[in-house]
Design a protein around this motif. Structure first.
Motif, PDB file in Angstrom:
ATOM      1  N   UNK A  79      -8.730   9.730   0.345  1.00 50.21           N
ATOM      2  CA  UNK A  79      -9.403   9.378  -0.909  1.00 50.21           C
ATOM      3  C   UNK A  79      -8.369   9.046  -1.985  1.00 50.21           C
ATOM      4  N   UNK A  80      -7.355   9.887  -2.098  1.00 51.21           N
ATOM      5  CA  UNK A  80      -6.306   9.647  -3.090  1.00 51.21           C
ATOM      6  C   UNK A  80      -5.613   8.303  -2.844  1.00 51.21           C
ATOM      7  N   UNK A  81      -5.264   8.031  -1.597  1.00 54.51           N
ATOM      8  CA  UNK A  81      -4.612   6.769  -1.257  1.00 54.51           C
ATOM      9  C   UNK A  81      -5.505   5.559  -1.486  1.00 54.51           C
ATOM     10  N   UNK A  82      -6.811   5.749  -1.387  1.00 53.90           N
ATOM     11  CA  UNK A  82      -7.738   4.663  -1.649  1.00 53.90           C
ATOM     12  C   UNK A  82      -7.897   4.351  -3.118  1.00 53.90           C
ATOM     13  N   UNK A  83      -7.657   5.355  -3.964  1.00 56.66           N
ATOM     14  CA  UNK A  83      -7.870   5.211  -5.405  1.00 56.66           C
ATOM     15  C   UNK A  83      -6.594   4.855  -6.161  1.00 56.66           C
ATOM     16  N   UNK A  84      -5.491   5.515  -5.850  1.00 61.08           N
ATOM     17  CA  UNK A  84      -4.268   5.426  -6.659  1.00 61.08           C
ATOM     18  C   UNK A  84      -3.789   3.999  -6.939  1.00 61.08           C
ATOM     19  N   UNK A  85      -3.733   3.107  -5.948  1.00 61.40           N
ATOM     20  CA  UNK A  85      -3.244   1.765  -6.287  1.00 61.40           C
ATOM     21  C   UNK A  85      -4.044   1.082  -7.400  1.00 61.40           C
ATOM     22  N   UNK A  86      -5.340   1.337  -7.481  1.00 57.55           N
ATOM     23  CA  UNK A  86      -6.148   0.681  -8.509  1.00 57.55           C
ATOM     24  C   UNK A  86      -6.007   1.309  -9.886  1.00 57.55           C
ATOM     25  N   UNK A  87      -5.254   2.373 -10.010  1.00 55.37           N
ATOM     26  CA  UNK A  87      -5.001   2.929 -11.339  1.00 55.37           C
ATOM     27  C   UNK A  87      -4.155   1.972 -12.176  1.00 55.37           C
ATOM     28  N   UNK A  88      -3.541   0.981 -11.523  1.00 55.63           N
ATOM     29  CA  UNK A  88      -2.795   0.003 -12.304  1.00 55.63           C
ATOM     30  C   UNK A  88      -3.708  -0.965 -13.061  1.00 55.63           C
ATOM     31  N   UNK A  89      -5.001  -0.811 -12.907  1.00 55.40           N
ATOM     32  CA  UNK A  89      -5.943  -1.509 -13.793  1.00 55.40           C
ATOM     33  C   UNK A  89      -5.766  -1.035 -15.226  1.00 55.40           C
ATOM     34  N   UNK A  90      -5.328   0.218 -15.370  1.00 57.97           N
ATOM     35  CA  UNK A  90      -5.215   0.849 -16.685  1.00 57.97           C
ATOM     36  C   UNK A  90      -3.781   0.959 -17.176  1.00 57.97           C
ATOM     37  N   UNK A  91      -2.819   0.834 -16.262  1.00 61.18           N
ATOM     38  CA  UNK A  91      -1.407   0.982 -16.606  1.00 61.18           C
ATOM     39  C   UNK A  91      -0.630  -0.138 -15.928  1.00 61.18           C
ATOM     40  N   UNK A  92       0.019  -0.966 -16.684  1.00 67.51           N
ATOM     41  CA  UNK A  92       0.852  -2.012 -16.103  1.00 67.51           C
ATOM     42  C   UNK A  92       0.064  -3.243 -15.713  1.00 67.51           C
ATOM     43  N   UNK A  93       0.546  -3.935 -14.688  1.00 60.56           N
ATOM     44  CA  UNK A  93      -0.062  -5.165 -14.195  1.00 60.56           C
ATOM     45  C   UNK A  93      -0.848  -4.847 -12.936  1.00 60.56           C
ATOM     46  N   UNK A  94      -2.156  -5.189 -12.963  1.00 62.62           N
ATOM     47  CA  UNK A  94      -2.996  -4.888 -11.805  1.00 62.62           C
ATOM     48  C   UNK A  94      -2.490  -5.622 -10.569  1.00 62.62           C
ATOM     49  N   UNK A  95      -2.479  -4.887  -9.480  1.00 60.16           N
ATOM     50  CA  UNK A  95      -2.029  -5.341  -8.170  1.00 60.16           C
ATOM     51  C   UNK A  95      -0.527  -5.616  -8.104  1.00 60.16           C
ATOM     52  N   UNK A  96       0.197  -5.078  -9.080  1.00 58.68           N
ATOM     53  CA  UNK A  96       1.659  -5.158  -9.033  1.00 58.68           C
ATOM     54  C   UNK A  96       2.273  -3.787  -9.287  1.00 58.68           C
ATOM     55  N   UNK A  97       1.845  -3.107 -10.345  1.00 59.51           N
ATOM     56  CA  UNK A  97       2.487  -1.868 -10.769  1.00 59.51           C
ATOM     57  C   UNK A  97       2.345  -0.748  -9.732  1.00 59.51           C
ATOM     58  N   UNK A  98       1.164  -0.592  -9.140  1.00 59.92           N
ATOM     59  CA  UNK A  98       0.941   0.489  -8.174  1.00 59.92           C
ATOM     60  C   UNK A  98       0.514  -0.006  -6.793  1.00 59.92           C
ATOM     61  N   UNK A  99       0.576  -1.285  -6.567  1.00 63.91           N
ATOM     62  CA  UNK A  99       0.260  -1.849  -5.258  1.00 63.91           C
ATOM     63  C   UNK A  99       1.576  -2.164  -4.539  1.00 63.91           C
ATOM     64  N   UNK A 100       1.818  -1.451  -3.446  1.00 59.44           N
ATOM     65  CA  UNK A 100       3.049  -1.637  -2.673  1.00 59.44           C
ATOM     66  C   UNK A 100       2.695  -1.762  -1.191  1.00 59.44           C
ATOM     67  N   UNK A 101       2.245  -2.931  -0.744  1.00 59.78           N
ATOM     68  CA  UNK A 101       1.800  -3.045   0.641  1.00 59.78           C
ATOM     69  C   UNK A 101       2.878  -2.693   1.660  1.00 59.78           C
ATOM     70  N   UNK A 102       4.100  -3.080   1.416  1.00 63.93           N
ATOM     71  CA  UNK A 102       5.178  -2.806   2.371  1.00 63.93           C
ATOM     72  C   UNK A 102       5.665  -1.364   2.244  1.00 63.93           C
ATOM     73  N   UNK A 103       5.982  -0.950   1.034  1.00 67.84           N
ATOM     74  CA  UNK A 103       6.588   0.369   0.844  1.00 67.84           C
ATOM     75  C   UNK A 103       5.640   1.508   1.208  1.00 67.84           C
ATOM     76  N   UNK A 104       4.379   1.433   0.792  1.00 70.75           N
ATOM     77  CA  UNK A 104       3.422   2.479   1.180  1.00 70.75           C
ATOM     78  C   UNK A 104       3.260   2.526   2.695  1.00 70.75           C
ATOM     79  N   UNK A 105       3.193   1.354   3.319  1.00 78.29           N
ATOM     80  CA  UNK A 105       2.961   1.312   4.764  1.00 78.29           C
ATOM     81  C   UNK A 105       4.125   1.912   5.543  1.00 78.29           C
TER      82      UNK A 105
END
Length: 182
Positions: A33-59
């Motif tokens: 659940x946490x992993x499903x939610x956390x990346x989208x918190x960048x809607x509120x902080x930084x640039x959405x789909x850049x600040x907390x979205x890390x497809x390579x590093x998280x994987x």
């Protein structure tokens, strides 16, 4: 895709844990659940789909954490592995959807998700036309069904509530920008 779709995908990953090692079902669900939610918190902080979205590093971190959870299973190692793997899937799967704009059905953005190692944006693929599209709801239901059957307690309630929320959001999605005055 909707955050409910990402959470459902994570809970699908956690389902084998619930079935094969029920003592770790709740930590697996919490991590997913946490992993499903956390990346989208960048809607509120930084640039959405850049600040907390890390497809390579998280994987990559998720695979390492997954190996650690297999070698030294415990509530923390299982939760961290599921959190990182789900965050990786969340971040990567946003590439398969629409761009980062408020009206994604208009297809005005060429930015789906930022690929940090390459320092560039990936273009949207539109396999899911936009978050809240009917196919996004279908995907949520399909991904959530095994978890709804495998889990009990709060994870099952979260799955059922998430599907209900996704259905409601799908009904009103195209009106959201208007309601926000945008």
């Amino acid at each position: 895709m909707m955050v409910t779709t990402h959470v459902a995908a994570g809970l699908l990953l956690a389902t084998p844990v619930a079935l094969l090692a029920p003592e770790f079902a709740l930590p697996a669900a919490a991590g997913a659940v946490l992993g499903g939610v956390v990346p989208d918190l960048d809607l509120f902080v930084g640039t959405h789909r850049k600040t907390l979205h890390f497809p390579v590093y998280y994987s990559v971190a998720g695979v390492v954490a997954g190996v650690a959870a297999v070698l030294a299973p415990g509530p923390l190692t299982v939760a961290v592995a599921l959190c990182l793997l789900t965050a990786g899937i969340h971040s990567a799967s946003d590439w398969l959807g629409a761009g980062d704009e408020l009206r994604p059905w208009e297809r005005t953005s060429q930015r789906a998700v930022f690929l940090h190692p390459r320092r560039r944006w990936l273009r949207p693929r539109y396999l899911v036309r936009y978050d809240g599209a009917p196919e996004d709801l279908v995907l949520t239901v399909v991904l959530a069904t095994p978890a709804a059957l495998a889990f009990e307690g709060w994870p099952r309630a979260l799955v059922v509530g998430g599907v209900a929320l996704a259905a409601a959001y799908t009904l009103v999605r195209k009106r959201v920008p208007e309601w926000l005055g945008i």
